[in-house]
Write an enzyme that holds these catalytic residues in place. Sequence first.
Site, PDB file in Angstrom:
ATOM      1  N   GLU A 181       6.221   4.940   7.673  1.00 16.19           N
ATOM      2  CA  GLU A 181       5.976   3.507   7.649  1.00 16.19           C
ATOM      3  C   GLU A 181       4.489   3.199   7.740  1.00 16.19           C
ATOM      4  O   GLU A 181       3.987   2.283   7.078  1.00 16.19           O
ATOM      5  CB  GLU A 181       6.740   2.838   8.804  1.00 16.19           C
ATOM      6  N   HIS A 184       2.720   3.301   4.424  1.00 17.21           N
ATOM      7  CA  HIS A 184       2.754   2.076   3.615  1.00 17.21           C
ATOM      8  C   HIS A 184       1.576   1.171   3.955  1.00 17.21           C
ATOM      9  O   HIS A 184       0.960   0.561   3.073  1.00 17.21           O
ATOM     10  CB  HIS A 184       4.063   1.329   3.850  1.00 17.21           C
TER      11      HIS A 184
END
Length: 333
Positions: A181, A184
Amino acid sequence: MACFSLSSLNLSAKASPFCFESNTSHKPLFSSCSVAVGSRDKTSRCRVSVCRAAAVVFSNLDADDFRHPLDKQNTLLLRAIPGLNEIAKALLGTVAEQVMLLENIATSVLVSENQLPELHQLMVEAAEILNIEAPDLYVRQSPVPNAYTLAMSGKKPFVVVHTSLVELLTRKELQAVLAHELGHLKCDHGVWLTFANILTLGAYTIPGIGGIIAQRLEEQLFRWLRSAELTCDRAALLVAQDPKVVMSVLMKLAGGCPSMADQLNVDAFLDQARSYEKAASSPIGWYIRNAQTRQLSHPLPVLRAREIDEWSRSQDYRSILQRAVQSNSLQKV
């Protein structure tokens, strides 16, 4: 990336993530792998502890150091679409931002030093390794193993992890998901992911031209989302520093459950990935493979496992590892 509900706006966005869930729909799925790290106390299954294998950080790490070539290519294609930024900003306005933010705060638990502190430490460590500011982290009750990132204009990004994912993964695997995550955010995917999700679903509500816009953009947006996931799997590997951890996450998302976790075999799953690649190399196999993936927001788990295995053997990966420096703030276990 994961799914979240925007009932008041009649939208359902697929956020990004290391999203883990069955990839049989447009919902995002995060692939991560795991290596068993001790046993879990059955009376406190949501409890995690820090378990860094190496106290190193990448102090000068740039997103392009690990960005997947397909991510670079598809990002350029997406940015070349005339008016995309303007349309996306119009769809993701102040009201939509507030709905997403408030809904998440109202239905999740905010992780901090005083709330699930061990999970908080896993996030802080992963962020330090990747040389990025740690976002807010929430834990949300859900039977669907998933994690996703939301980054809205002018707002601090946040990551959401579902409780079933915490139950499914080991500590190292869970940190690999958090690192995915963070990838990203490191690669500036967050805003694009949020824009792309709302544009794809929300554009259908634009009278007259909405359906046409969404249909033309959908395939290109999903192609970009799939390539972005490959990049973030690499971020997960940089934190885990063990390809079997990342491949184990992918394996568990494809067909794992807590009761059989000790019987799963990462090497066998990698052999399965290789057999899929071989079967898909024929003309008919190539067609079937493309038909399987065209409408998915995430690559197939076996393809992601094969990709991360290959990159872990590459000179590019070894060169990045050689640039790592010791960190006194990361804990060894």
